[in-house]
Motif scaffolding. Structure first.
Motif, short mmCIF file in Angstrom:
data_model
loop_
_atom_site.label_atom_id
_atom_site.label_comp_id
_atom_site.label_asym_id
_atom_site.label_seq_id
_atom_site.Cartn_x
_atom_site.Cartn_y
_atom_site.Cartn_z
N ASP B 103 1.23 -1.25 -0.11
CA ASP B 103 0.08 -0.22 0.13
C ASP B 103 0.97 1.25 0.15
O ASP B 103 0.69 1.83 0.40
CB ASP B 103 -0.94 0.07 0.96
CG ASP B 103 -1.70 -1.26 1.26
OD1 ASP B 103 -2.63 -1.35 0.33
OD2 ASP B 103 -2.43 -1.54 2.44
N GLY B 104 1.88 0.85 -0.43
CA GLY B 104 2.94 2.37 -0.89
C GLY B 104 3.68 2.16 0.21
O GLY B 104 4.97 3.59 0.18
N GLU B 105 3.47 1.34 0.71
CA GLU B 105 4.79 1.91 1.94
C GLU B 105 5.62 0.75 2.37
O GLU B 105 5.35 -0.93 2.35
CB GLU B 105 4.45 1.83 3.28
CG GLU B 105 4.97 2.01 4.43
CD GLU B 105 3.66 2.39 6.78
OE1 GLU B 105 4.90 2.46 6.69
OE2 GLU B 105 2.72 1.61 5.84
N ASN B 106 6.98 0.92 1.82
CA ASN B 106 8.00 -0.17 2.64
C ASN B 106 8.29 -0.17 3.12
O ASN B 106 8.22 -0.70 4.10
CB ASN B 106 9.13 0.56 1.90
CG ASN B 106 10.38 -0.04 1.90
OD1 ASN B 106 10.44 -1.62 2.05
ND2 ASN B 106 11.98 0.39 1.57
N ILE B 107 7.94 -2.07 3.14
CA ILE B 107 8.16 -2.80 5.09
C ILE B 107 9.40 -2.93 4.90
O ILE B 107 9.45 -3.95 6.45
CB ILE B 107 7.18 -4.13 4.11
CG1 ILE B 107 8.07 -5.44 3.27
CG2 ILE B 107 5.74 -4.44 3.76
CD1 ILE B 107 7.22 -6.41 2.63
N TYR B 108 10.41 -2.89 4.79
CA TYR B 108 11.69 -2.95 4.47
C TYR B 108 12.48 -1.70 4.70
O TYR B 108 13.51 -1.54 5.71
CB TYR B 108 12.35 -3.93 3.17
CG TYR B 108 12.18 -5.41 4.02
CD1 TYR B 108 13.16 -6.46 3.95
CD2 TYR B 108 11.36 -5.48 2.27
CE1 TYR B 108 12.84 -7.56 3.52
CE2 TYR B 108 11.07 -6.87 2.10
CZ TYR B 108 11.26 -8.00 2.91
OH TYR B 108 11.30 -9.49 3.08
N ALA B 109 11.35 -0.85 5.50
CA ALA B 109 12.11 0.45 5.71
C ALA B 109 12.38 -0.22 7.59
O ALA B 109 11.39 -0.75 8.17
CB ALA B 109 10.62 1.29 5.91
N LYS B 110 12.94 0.67 7.66
CA LYS B 110 14.19 0.82 9.45
C LYS B 110 12.46 0.11 10.47
O LYS B 110 12.74 0.17 10.99
CB LYS B 110 15.19 1.90 9.76
CG LYS B 110 16.21 1.75 8.44
CD LYS B 110 17.13 1.59 10.16
CE LYS B 110 18.61 0.85 9.65
NZ LYS B 110 18.69 1.96 8.29
N HIS B 111 11.42 1.63 10.59
CA HIS B 111 11.32 1.66 11.50
C HIS B 111 9.81 0.05 11.57
O HIS B 111 8.93 0.73 11.83
CB HIS B 111 10.15 2.77 11.21
CG HIS B 111 9.07 2.72 9.70
ND1 HIS B 111 9.33 3.59 8.78
CD2 HIS B 111 7.92 3.21 9.57
CE1 HIS B 111 8.61 3.77 7.78
NE2 HIS B 111 7.79 3.79 8.46
N VAL B 112 9.33 -0.46 10.04
CA VAL B 112 9.43 -1.36 10.21
C VAL B 112 9.01 -2.45 10.89
O VAL B 112 10.02 -2.85 10.81
CB VAL B 112 7.97 -1.58 8.90
CG1 VAL B 112 7.15 -3.00 9.10
CG2 VAL B 112 7.56 -0.75 8.25
N ASP B 113 8.29 -2.96 11.88
CA ASP B 113 8.56 -4.38 12.99
C ASP B 113 7.92 -5.26 12.78
O ASP B 113 6.41 -5.37 11.78
CB ASP B 113 7.41 -3.82 14.33
CG ASP B 113 8.23 -4.85 14.98
OD1 ASP B 113 8.43 -6.02 14.78
OD2 ASP B 113 7.50 -4.84 16.32
#
Lengths: 406, 286
Positions: B103-113
């Protein structure tokens, strides 16, 4: 003389092997045929083994008979007898060996018999020990009623030294001994169970491969420390430390106490619990972990809600095995628990255990028929029954748990 | 197509209204960006140690419907599936680079748990893996750890709804306290799907879900997938090309760590553009 004889017989057996193999090759030829009836039944080496077995057994029987009759017959006659029997072994093989002879089946039968014999030795030894325990205990219970032994609250076997007093003083009440054993076991498990389990959980779920490879062997070194070392560690270091600490709080505590012996014993069985539980936790299939993680569970949720319950039966089995180990342990308690048969619930007092009493009953000059000595067998029997029951229950639990995943 | 999408997005919203805030947030997100695909992958590479197993995958996965990943063994399709819920994180040597936008948000971004991600992206494995607990507790496991129900009645409702949706309710409603491991293979697999649905995910990943099932259980499972695709984004790895053809709308063909071809399932099976795809689906390789 014996050495030479042994060497000679071994050489003869080796010769018999080559004799048999050669004979088989000569009589059957090396030809390979497609049909069963044309083909030799067994490979030449089996005929060799067969000859070696025949000659070896013949020699063994002859030597055994010769040894039994060594006082009645001349040594030269015995020698001739042995030689003749060995000759018979060769002759027997010579007659038998041929393409139709089923040497392989016979040799395999021999091997099976030897294997059976070896396991038989272990089983018979166990049986022998149990029977001797039972019979000696029975003799003890003829002098001291079993009911008094199992329910008596007073233990002072020394009073039974005078024969006219034997069994009448009521001094063979084993209850204080068993409560002492039980209390030290409790202290030990109180120390070992949580630490061992947490170590197992850390090693199996949290530790990196490198940490695990480093830590696991180090913990297992604990299991390799001789118990006598633990014993004097308990007596010389832990006991005085506890006493000193208690004195600083204003309590008088003896150096030898249930808590000193129990806590050191707890340290001793930590590797036992951690190693077994680690195996059990590792045996929980990875698919269960994946399933839990995939639902968004954290590591600790997965551990406490999925893996630990799944491994629980095996962990209980591990704990029970550790208990039976603690109950049977001797050296630590001999040195650090004391010998006074106090009937007490206070772990800071000196208590005694079954193993300590057996040691003190049987060391020193003893009449073998006195109730004092026989009491050791009765104690041993009860201890044996307890640890056996614990082991059986533990193994049953572990097995039941294994069946669930395989 | 558009209207069908909105409809299917709204229906679970209505049904799951009472179960906590987490869901409400995800519903809102879905509403505002409904036009976007569920996943957009850009140059996704997966390494096991120094070994690159996937070589720069670019793909878009639709919001609903079934996307099938096919290809010979060792082509990286299962590895790629585990990219979507970051299950590769549980393998110590594995490393993922590139971007996976959900949904447009990088799931491998640092803040994603990953723990929160996996509550939104459920997974079903090759071998049915019910926990050694009761049927009820298996389904209730996810809702419990995520606090989706505040009362026992709510939890009961979630369990019943999930089992119904997984087509298992009628078979187990009288024995919810029985162990989940005692069910048949096909029932276990549907139980595991119910367990995943209970967390109210937006996506369900399936890793060869029918490979351990007999043909009848497989048919039931495919029927279920067909129903679920109306509400969920489903990505399925399968060895069976017939299965891919039956259940999926889009098919991606993987070969040696590359995404070779990605198209409408119909097109892949009737008119493959790449020679390697053609060889595989006609049985000449693989």
């Amino acid at each position: 003389m014996t050495l030479v004889l042994t060497a000679l017989i071994l050489a003869t057996i080796a010769a018999a092997f080559f004799f048999g193999r050669h004979l088989a090759v000569a009589r059957t030829g090396a030809a390979v045929s497609a049909s069963f009836s044309d083909r030799a039944h067994s490979l030449p080496a089996y005929h060799g083994y067969f000859a070696a077995w025949s000659v070896g057994l013949a020699a063994f029987v002859a030597v055994a008979v010769g040894w039994l009759l060594r006082d009645k017959i001349e040594p030269s006659v015995i020698a001739v007898l042995i030689l003749a029997t060995i000759g018979l072994g060769f002759a027997f093989s010579y007659r038998k060996i041929g393409p139709r002879f089923r040497a392989r089946n016979i040799v395999e039968g021999f091997v099976k018999a030897v294997l059976l014999l070896c396991s038989g030795v272990a089983v018979l030894t166990t049986l022998g020990i149990v029977l001797s325990l039972v019979f000696e205990s029975f003799r003890f219970f003829e002098q001291v009623p079993i009911f008094d032994f199992l329910t008596g609250l007073q233990w002072s076997p020394q009073t039974a030294l005078r024969e006219d007093q034997a069994g009448q003083s009521g001094a063979f009440g084993a209850v204080p001994i068993f409560t002492g054993t039980f209390m030290i076991m409790l202290v030990a498990m109180f120390v070992a169970a949580p630490i061992g389990l947490l170590i197992a959980i850390y090693l199996s779920e949290y530790a990196s491969k490198r940490t695990r490879a480093l830590v696991k062997p180090m913990i297992e070194i604990l299991a390799g420390v001789p118990t006598v070392v633990y014993g004097f560690f308990a007596l010389l270091t832990v006991g005085p430390t506890i006493r000193g600490f208690a004195e600083s709080l204003g309590f008088g505590v003896p150096t030898q106490s249930a808590i000193a012996a129990g806590s050191v014993m707890g340290v001793m069985i930590i590797p036992f619990i951690s190693s077994l539980s680690d195996d059990v936790i590792n045996a929980v299939p990875q698919t269960l972990r994946d399933g839990s993680y995939a639902l968004g569970a954290t590591k600790s949720e997965t551990m406490t809600k999925v893996i630990f319950p799944a491994a629980l039966p095996g962990i209980i089995g591990a704990l029970l095995l550790a208990v039976s180990r603690a109950v049977g342990e001797t050296m630590i308690v001999v040195m650090a628990a004391g010998r006074a048969a106090n009937l007490t619930g206070n772990p800071f007092e000196a208590v005694t255990t079954v193993t300590v009493q057996i040691v003190s009953l049987l060391t020193g000059d003893q009449e073998f028929d006195s109730p004092k000595t026989l009491a050791a067998f009765a104690l041993g029997l009860v201890l044996f029954v307890i640890t056996l029951a614990l082991n059986v229950v533990a193994l049953l639990i572990v097995r039941k748990y294994r069946e669930r995943y395989e | 197509m558009m209207s069908l999408n909105t409809q299917s997005d709204e229906e679970p919203m209505a049904r799951f209204k009472p179960v906590g805030e987490v869901i409400n947030m995800s519903e809102k997100r879905e509403e505002t960006i409904a036009v976007q695909p569920k996943f957009q992958c850009r140059d996704v590479r997966v390494f096991y140690g120094d070994n690159e197993a996937l070589h720069g995958i670019d793909i878009e996965v639709a919001k609903t419907g079934v996307t099938a990943l096919i290809g010979p063994s060792g082509c990286g399709k299962s590895t790629f599936l585990r990219v979507f819920n970051r299950m590769n994180d549980t393998i110590p040597t594995a490393r993922v680079t590139g971007e996976v936008l959900m949904d447009g948000e990088n799931i491998y971004a640092k803040h994603v748990d990953p723990v929160l991600l996996r509550a939104r992206v459920g997974m079903v494995f090759q071998k049915p893996n019910p926990f050694p607990k009761s049927i009820y507790d298996n389904v209730a496991y996810g809702p419990r750890i995520h606090g989706l129900a505040t009362t026992n009645d709510e939890l009961d409702a979630i369990v019943e709804k999930s089992l119904k949706r997984a087509g298992l309710w009628n078979e187990v409603k009288d024995r919810l306290k029985d162990p989940g491991t005692g069910l048949s293979g096909g029932q276990q697999q549907r139980l595991v799907i119910a367990r995943a649905i209970a967390v109210n995910p937006e996506v369900i990943l399936m890793d060869e879900p029918a490979s351990a099932l007999d043909p009848i259980a497989t048919a039931k499972l495919e029927e279920l997938i067909d129903e679920l695709k109306e509400k969920y984004c489903i990505v399925i790895v399968t060895h069976s090309m017939a299965q891919a053809a039956r259940v999926s709308q889009k098919t991606a063909f993987f070969h040696l760590g590359y995404l070779v071809e990605y198209d409408e399932t119909q097109a892949i099976f009737t008119n493959p553009k790449d020679q390697r795809t053609q060889d595989y689906i006609t049985g000449r390789t693989g």
